[in-house]
Design an enzyme around this catalytic site. Sequence first.
Site, short mmCIF file in Angstrom:
data_model
loop_
_atom_site.label_atom_id
_atom_site.label_comp_id
_atom_site.label_asym_id
_atom_site.label_seq_id
_atom_site.Cartn_x
_atom_site.Cartn_y
_atom_site.Cartn_z
N ARG A 22 40.41 38.09 40.98
CA ARG A 22 41.02 39.39 40.56
C ARG A 22 40.27 39.98 39.44
O ARG A 22 39.61 39.25 38.77
CB ARG A 22 42.26 38.67 39.93
CG ARG A 22 42.41 38.11 38.44
CD ARG A 22 41.99 36.75 38.11
NE ARG A 22 42.39 35.72 39.04
CZ ARG A 22 43.30 35.00 39.04
NH1 ARG A 22 44.21 35.34 38.00
NH2 ARG A 22 43.78 33.92 39.93
N GLY B 179 38.09 39.81 36.57
CA GLY B 179 36.41 39.49 37.02
C GLY B 179 36.25 37.94 37.20
O GLY B 179 35.45 37.57 36.97
N HIS B 180 37.35 37.16 37.59
CA HIS B 180 37.34 35.71 37.88
C HIS B 180 38.11 35.26 39.01
O HIS B 180 39.12 35.99 39.29
CB HIS B 180 37.29 34.98 36.62
CG HIS B 180 38.44 35.29 36.10
ND1 HIS B 180 38.97 36.14 35.25
CD2 HIS B 180 39.82 34.34 36.19
CE1 HIS B 180 40.24 36.02 34.58
NE2 HIS B 180 40.73 34.88 35.40
N SER B 181 38.03 34.00 39.55
CA SER B 181 38.99 33.12 39.89
C SER B 181 39.46 31.85 39.36
O SER B 181 38.55 31.34 38.44
CB SER B 181 38.46 33.03 41.35
OG SER B 181 39.29 31.85 42.10
#
Length: 131
Positions: free
Chosen positions: A94, A47-49
């Site tokens: 992602r 849950g991040h980029s």
Amino acid sequence: MDITIIDIPKIHDVRGSLAVIEGDCIPFEMKRVYYLFDVPSDAYRGGHSHKDQVELLVSLSGSFEVVLDDGKSRKSVMLNKPDKGLLIPKGIWRELENFSSGAVCLVLASGEFDESDYIRDYDSFLSSKQS
């Protein structure tokens, strides 16, 4: 979306196979290695980029899905082979989900941990794609 599956060289042997990640096997200098394990099957990770970091994800054991988002489209990739790595360039959101029992996710990263490199809020991620 510029996502690539990389074949990791392996050596077959009746006693067990050996996979080697070195040199030109991946298109970046590896500066950090970490792995996820003991993840419950209903858990959600990621849950991040990243602004600058590039990563290679490998399923060492079991399987899991990687949901990828470039701000325009989403796609899901199942990782379940220890000789295949998912190359994720910078600027891709992602999420990891649907972990099988005993799954182990190995991550090879181009940078050491730097919290300022992360975008952890999806709306901020989308805003960064419009700038």
